[in-house]
Design a protein around this motif. Structure first.
Motif, PDB file in Angstrom:
ATOM      1  N   TYR A  98      40.760  43.064  37.870  1.00 42.78           N
ATOM      2  CA  TYR A  98      41.331  41.793  38.305  1.00 42.78           C
ATOM      3  C   TYR A  98      42.587  41.406  37.541  1.00 42.78           C
ATOM      4  N   VAL A  99      42.865  42.072  36.425  1.00 39.09           N
ATOM      5  CA  VAL A  99      44.107  41.841  35.686  1.00 39.09           C
ATOM      6  C   VAL A  99      44.989  43.080  35.727  1.00 39.09           C
ATOM      7  N   TRP A 100      44.488  44.192  35.236  1.00 42.11           N
ATOM      8  CA  TRP A 100      45.309  45.390  35.061  1.00 42.11           C
ATOM      9  C   TRP A 100      45.725  46.038  36.375  1.00 42.11           C
ATOM     10  N   SER A 101      45.024  45.750  37.470  1.00 47.91           N
ATOM     11  CA  SER A 101      45.430  46.276  38.781  1.00 47.91           C
ATOM     12  C   SER A 101      46.083  45.218  39.655  1.00 47.91           C
ATOM     13  N   LEU A 102      45.570  43.983  39.606  1.00 48.29           N
ATOM     14  CA  LEU A 102      46.110  42.941  40.477  1.00 48.29           C
ATOM     15  C   LEU A 102      47.431  42.394  39.944  1.00 48.29           C
ATOM     16  N   GLU A 103      47.474  42.071  38.663  1.00 51.37           N
ATOM     17  CA  GLU A 103      48.704  41.522  38.095  1.00 51.37           C
ATOM     18  C   GLU A 103      49.786  42.587  37.932  1.00 51.37           C
TER      19      GLU A 103
ATOM     20  N   MET B 273      49.346  41.502  51.926  1.00 51.74           N
ATOM     21  CA  MET B 273      48.828  40.976  53.185  1.00 51.74           C
ATOM     22  C   MET B 273      47.733  39.946  52.932  1.00 51.74           C
ATOM     23  N   ILE B 274      46.836  40.238  52.001  1.00 53.46           N
ATOM     24  CA  ILE B 274      45.745  39.305  51.678  1.00 53.46           C
ATOM     25  C   ILE B 274      46.303  37.988  51.164  1.00 53.46           C
ATOM     26  N   ALA B 275      47.290  38.070  50.273  1.00 57.18           N
ATOM     27  CA  ALA B 275      47.894  36.857  49.715  1.00 57.18           C
ATOM     28  C   ALA B 275      48.628  36.067  50.793  1.00 57.18           C
ATOM     29  N   ALA B 276      49.384  36.763  51.640  1.00 56.02           N
ATOM     30  CA  ALA B 276      50.164  36.085  52.670  1.00 56.02           C
ATOM     31  C   ALA B 276      49.272  35.367  53.676  1.00 56.02           C
ATOM     32  N   GLU B 277      48.148  35.980  54.021  1.00 60.38           N
ATOM     33  CA  GLU B 277      47.228  35.379  54.990  1.00 60.38           C
ATOM     34  C   GLU B 277      46.206  34.456  54.335  1.00 60.38           C
ATOM     35  N   ARG B 278      46.252  34.371  52.993  1.00 62.57           N
ATOM     36  CA  ARG B 278      45.337  33.506  52.232  1.00 62.57           C
ATOM     37  C   ARG B 278      43.870  33.818  52.564  1.00 62.57           C
ATOM     38  N   LEU B 279      43.571  35.099  52.622  1.00 65.11           N
ATOM     39  CA  LEU B 279      42.222  35.535  52.958  1.00 65.11           C
ATOM     40  C   LEU B 279      41.390  35.756  51.705  1.00 65.11           C
ATOM     41  N   PRO B 280      40.094  35.559  51.784  1.00 71.28           N
ATOM     42  CA  PRO B 280      39.220  36.007  50.698  1.00 71.28           C
ATOM     43  C   PRO B 280      39.108  37.525  50.730  1.00 71.28           C
ATOM     44  N   PHE B 281      38.823  38.112  49.592  1.00 65.89           N
ATOM     45  CA  PHE B 281      38.625  39.561  49.542  1.00 65.89           C
ATOM     46  C   PHE B 281      37.478  39.882  48.606  1.00 65.89           C
ATOM     47  N   ILE B 282      36.923  41.072  48.782  1.00 68.99           N
ATOM     48  CA  ILE B 282      35.887  41.599  47.894  1.00 68.99           C
ATOM     49  C   ILE B 282      36.388  42.917  47.337  1.00 68.99           C
ATOM     50  N   GLY B 283      36.332  43.062  46.015  1.00 68.31           N
ATOM     51  CA  GLY B 283      36.709  44.304  45.359  1.00 68.31           C
ATOM     52  C   GLY B 283      35.505  44.927  44.686  1.00 68.31           C
ATOM     53  N   TYR B 284      35.281  46.189  44.927  1.00 68.59           N
ATOM     54  CA  TYR B 284      34.070  46.864  44.453  1.00 68.59           C
ATOM     55  C   TYR B 284      33.878  46.750  42.944  1.00 68.59           C
ATOM     56  N   HIS B 285      34.969  46.730  42.189  1.00 67.41           N
ATOM     57  CA  HIS B 285      34.865  46.692  40.729  1.00 67.41           C
ATOM     58  C   HIS B 285      35.329  45.366  40.124  1.00 67.41           C
ATOM     59  N   MET B 286      35.525  44.344  40.944  1.00 62.19           N
ATOM     60  CA  MET B 286      35.942  43.044  40.428  1.00 62.19           C
ATOM     61  C   MET B 286      34.772  42.359  39.719  1.00 62.19           C
ATOM     62  N   PRO B 287      35.059  41.386  38.828  1.00 62.72           N
ATOM     63  CA  PRO B 287      33.971  40.682  38.148  1.00 62.72           C
ATOM     64  C   PRO B 287      33.012  40.062  39.162  1.00 62.72           C
ATOM     65  N   PHE B 288      31.741  40.307  38.985  1.00 60.45           N
ATOM     66  CA  PHE B 288      30.749  39.844  39.952  1.00 60.45           C
ATOM     67  C   PHE B 288      30.778  38.318  40.047  1.00 60.45           C
ATOM     68  N   PRO B 289      30.704  37.728  41.249  1.00 57.66           N
ATOM     69  CA  PRO B 289      30.293  38.315  42.522  1.00 57.66           C
ATOM     70  C   PRO B 289      31.380  39.049  43.305  1.00 57.66           C
ATOM     71  N   ALA B 290      32.474  39.391  42.640  1.00 54.18           N
ATOM     72  CA  ALA B 290      33.465  40.326  43.181  1.00 54.18           C
ATOM     73  C   ALA B 290      34.299  39.766  44.316  1.00 54.18           C
ATOM     74  N   MET B 291      34.318  38.465  44.491  1.00 56.89           N
ATOM     75  CA  MET B 291      35.019  37.836  45.609  1.00 56.89           C
ATOM     76  C   MET B 291      36.056  36.851  45.090  1.00 56.89           C
ATOM     77  N   GLY B 292      37.220  36.825  45.744  1.00 58.88           N
ATOM     78  CA  GLY B 292      38.238  35.882  45.323  1.00 58.88           C
ATOM     79  C   GLY B 292      39.392  35.823  46.293  1.00 58.88           C
TER      80      GLY B 292
ATOM     81  N   VAL C  66      42.206  34.515  41.960  1.00 61.80           N
ATOM     82  CA  VAL C  66      41.566  33.202  41.990  1.00 61.80           C
ATOM     83  C   VAL C  66      40.122  33.410  42.430  1.00 61.80           C
ATOM     84  N   PRO C  67      39.150  33.317  41.522  1.00 63.02           N
ATOM     85  CA  PRO C  67      37.758  33.564  41.912  1.00 63.02           C
ATOM     86  C   PRO C  67      37.297  32.605  43.009  1.00 63.02           C
ATOM     87  N   ALA C  68      36.531  33.115  43.943  1.00 62.95           N
ATOM     88  CA  ALA C  68      35.963  32.263  44.990  1.00 62.95           C
ATOM     89  C   ALA C  68      34.940  31.325  44.372  1.00 62.95           C
TER      90      ALA C  68
END
Length: 311
Positions: free
Chosen positions: A242-247, A272-291, A303-305
């Motif tokens: 969530y930091v080293w890959s996203l930022e 695309m996710i940011a532009a459409e303001r969609l939630p996403f799930i990443g397999y290795h993101m901090p649980f519950p892995a959604m933001g 931004v954690p959900a």
């Protein structure tokens, strides 16, 4: 001389306080007791939310601490850059916690499971916590063929999901079929007669559409899940931290097969996710892995959900 007026009420209050005052020395003198054993950190095993008429459940199939994370992330960054980015995010540089998070989608007509964790035991335990048995799974979607995504398919002999059919990318399956990989040959190849092979734009089930997100592996797939006008993107391993890959989407990751293509995919998919303001799930993101994602600088702020999909 001042007279002290004693009323019946103040007398009663004073009398009521006497037992507590008498007990106070004993209470003060008693040594502290700490007999409850320490239980250690706890992470909930599942998280369920809604998406239109669908239910989406992230399942924690495993977690572990990994040392020396810059041997995995930021291979093309200096130690100073890695340290500065980590410090700004309040995370250490000497260790990181990895999460393994399959996702379960209940469409109302069936249960669709995305990826299977590292082993059957962890996968089955996570499903059980969410009130689901492996026999109830109708479709298993494999985003790609790394061991932490296919490990829960079987114990090497008996399939975990006795009643499921399987969906995966054609490019991905073709690559691993010729790779001589033990994990693939043991866990995936025996399921070939139950496997459907797809390309980008194909559906695994109504409202569940494949997105080609190549680079992490040759045929890695992300998926768009949509119901009643609401959408969510399952990015799998297109970004793994969530930091080293996203930022820092241009930072190289050891496990990306084609590092340049993986970086290009990250920027396009996350943009695309940011532009459409969609939630996403990443397999290795901090649980519950959604933001959610906010475009910022060279990359994106995570931004954690919270309760957005639970109203």
């Amino acid at each position: 001389m001042t007279k002290v007026m004693t009323t019946r009420r103040t007398a009663l209050l004073g009398a009521a306080a006497l037992p507590f005052l008498a007990a106070a020395p004993a209470l003060i003198a008693r040594p502290a007791r700490a007999e409850a054993p320490m239980a250690g950190p706890m992470i909930a095993p599942f998280h369920r939310t809604t998406l239109g008429s669908y239910e989406v459940t992230t399942l924690l199939a495993g977690t572990r601490i990994v040392e020396k994370p810059q041997e995995i992330f930021g291979l093309n960054a200096s130690a100073e850059e890695f340290a500065a980015t980590s410090e700004a995010a309040f995370i250490p540089t000497d260790a990181a916690r990895f999460y393994f998070t399959p996702t379960l989608v209940n469409t109302g007509a069936g249960l669709v499971l995305f990826d299977t964790g590292t082993d059957p035991a962890g996968m089955t335990a996570a499903l059980a916590a969410a009130g689901v048995t492996p026999e109830q799974i109708d479709i298993v979607v494999l985003t790609h063929m790394h061991g932490d995504h296919i490990g829960g398919l079987s114990d090497g002999t008996t399939p975990t999901f006795a009643n499921a059919r399987y969906v995966t990318g054609a490019v991905e399956h073709n690559h691993w079929s010729a790779a001589g990989n033990e994990g693939f040959d043991t866990k995936v190849r025996p399921l070939g007669d139950k496997m459907t092979f797809v390309e980008g734009g194909a559906e695994a089930a109504p409202g569940i559409t494949a997105i080609e997100a190549f680079g992490h592996t040759p045929g890695h797939m992300a998926w768009r899940i949509e119901s009643e006008g609401q959408a969510l993107i399952l990015i799998a391993d297109a970004a793994n931290h969530y930091v080293w890959s996203l930022e820092q989407p241009d930072w190289e990751v050891r496990f990306d097969a084609d590092k340049a293509q993986a970086a290009a995919t990250r920027k396009e998919l996350l943009g695309m996710i940011a532009a459409e303001r969609l939630p996403f799930i990443g397999y290795h993101m901090p649980f519950p892995a959604m933001g959610y994602l906010e475009a910022r600088g060279p990359g994106f702020r995570f931004v954690p959900a919270s309760y957005q999909l639970s109203l």
